[in-house]
Write a protein that holds these residues in place. Sequence first.
Motif, short mmCIF file in Angstrom:
data_model
loop_
_atom_site.label_atom_id
_atom_site.label_comp_id
_atom_site.label_asym_id
_atom_site.label_seq_id
_atom_site.Cartn_x
_atom_site.Cartn_y
_atom_site.Cartn_z
N LEU A 143 -11.62 10.64 15.64
CA LEU A 143 -10.19 10.38 15.46
C LEU A 143 -9.42 10.69 16.75
N PHE A 188 -2.80 12.42 4.70
CA PHE A 188 -4.25 12.21 4.76
C PHE A 188 -4.96 13.54 5.00
N ARG A 208 7.91 7.75 8.53
CA ARG A 208 7.11 7.59 7.33
C ARG A 208 5.61 7.59 7.66
N GLU A 209 5.25 6.99 8.76
CA GLU A 209 3.84 6.93 9.15
C GLU A 209 3.33 8.33 9.50
N PHE A 237 -6.71 4.23 13.04
CA PHE A 237 -6.85 5.29 12.03
C PHE A 237 -6.23 4.88 10.70
N GLU A 279 5.12 -0.75 11.82
CA GLU A 279 5.54 0.47 11.13
C GLU A 279 5.51 1.71 12.02
N LYS A 325 -15.20 19.90 -2.31
CA LYS A 325 -14.30 19.11 -1.45
C LYS A 325 -15.04 18.56 -0.24
N ALA A 347 -3.70 16.50 4.53
CA ALA A 347 -3.43 17.41 3.41
C ALA A 347 -4.43 17.16 2.28
N HIS A 348 -4.73 15.88 2.03
CA HIS A 348 -5.70 15.52 1.00
C HIS A 348 -7.09 16.09 1.29
N TYR A 402 -15.79 9.60 3.62
CA TYR A 402 -15.51 9.25 5.02
C TYR A 402 -16.75 9.11 5.88
N TYR A 460 -8.45 4.51 7.43
CA TYR A 460 -8.44 5.59 6.45
C TYR A 460 -7.29 5.51 5.46
N GLU A 461 -6.17 4.88 5.84
CA GLU A 461 -5.13 4.70 4.83
C GLU A 461 -5.44 3.47 3.99
N LEU A 462 -5.80 2.38 4.68
CA LEU A 462 -6.00 1.12 3.96
C LEU A 462 -7.46 0.83 3.63
N HIS A 505 0.82 -1.21 0.00
CA HIS A 505 0.00 0.00 0.00
C HIS A 505 0.85 1.26 0.00
N HIS A 506 2.18 1.11 -0.02
CA HIS A 506 3.03 2.29 -0.12
C HIS A 506 3.45 2.55 -1.56
N GLU A 540 2.61 9.94 6.28
CA GLU A 540 1.37 9.42 5.69
C GLU A 540 0.14 10.00 6.36
#
Lengths: 233, 233
Positions: free
Chosen positions: A107, B103, B95-96, B131, B88, A127, B105-106, A135, B135-137, A2-3, B99
């Motif tokens: 969260l 999220f 890195r996490e 989380f 991780e 947006k 930023a998106h 979400y 939301y990432e996966l 997933h990276h 990431e």
Amino acid sequence: MHHDPHVESHLKSSQSLADIVIGMSDGLTVPFALAAGLSGAVDSSNIVMIAGIAEIAAGSIAMGLGGYLAGKTSQDHYQSELKREYYEIEHLRHREIEETKEFFAHLGLSEEIQNAATNQIAQDPDKWVQFMMKYELGLDEPDPRRATKSALNIGLAYIAGGIIPLSPYFFIEDAGDALKYSVVATLICLFLFGYFKSKITGVSPLQGALKVMSIGALAAGAAFAVAKLFEGM
Amino acid sequence: MHHDPHVESHLKSSQSLADIVIGMSDGLTVPFALAAGLSGAVDSSNIVMIAGIAEIAAGSIAMGLGGYLAGKTSQDHYQSELKREYYEIEHLRHREIEETKEFFAHLGLSEEIQNAATNQIAQDPDKWVQFMMKYELGLDEPDPRRATKSALNIGLAYIAGGIIPLSPYFFIEDAGDALKYSVVATLICLFLFGYFKSKITGVSPLQGALKVMSIGALAAGAAFAVAKLFEGM
């Protein structure tokens, strides 16, 4: 995995792959089991062949059109929810603000950040709606050509899978004899299919291959036993 | 619907419902089409009956076990990704963090809020992992009993659906005569099934009913035509 920056295109091709897996899995299993079951009850390969072909036609159309409808339904659902969200952020703005805050509260973020983040998101209607769709409702925008592609992938994979267990009956007159070749050919294919399917999905390939093969064997064995039972009645 | 506070329990029962819909949809369609196809090629209801029963045994086991495996695989996948995320956030913390910031930023949030929110989330490892999983996966924690329930729901619904098109062949000796009753009974059931299914999923019931019925009729017609064609060869 997933990276991977190419994860998007990866996901798209894996949807087609998932369709092919669904179609081929059932196409290898059900016509195989049906042919095995009938071979326990009738002597002539001809009847097994006709029943098998009827089953492949029925199964591929039912699964293919089923896939098409599922794709269409998820598109309709997405569009109607999208309209609703646009309506809600305009006419029920207060409630949508609350829901957005709740998301950030869930969260575990502080009240201050909840408010600041909500204020920023609510500034751009598009947006904001995208955010709520993804979400709050967990909906991703479906590919419009997905339904048709899905139908074709599933249907053709079902036919391709179904031809394998059936082919010996085309060449061997006695259904019992044909069954032996059908069992060997199909179990090998189920093993290979399970192996590659597991490799793609990241499960242990050998274990996956044995599982897929066992399902096929179990379905065929049950069909054979049940057909024999009813033949004697 | 999604503003209902009981949405969670609603989602759970709708998973069982989805399983039943999958099983019954194929159970009504495929054995129906197979019986119709065979009726075009053989005279005796007995053979249609045996083939139909073999198909129901094969289809219910293949679909039921397929549902079981799918449930198990998604559990295994969730557990292995969960482990990986815990690893991780401990060993690749940098890195996490990136990431997590990405999220936010998106979502279109400012750099300041991105940093503040990420800092807060990263304080509790369990919450952070939850989380990332969600939301990432995009992974929800699967119900551990889901695989077994799924298998039973799909398999039994397939059998319940399959008995309907087959039942006339138990009572009427001539396959052609039995087919007429089978067509009428099954099309009515497909219509009713499509109607209630559409009502549940929020699509127009009448349109949904006609679609489901058409798929069944198309599959049966194709199976009939193909079997007739091969019978003449």
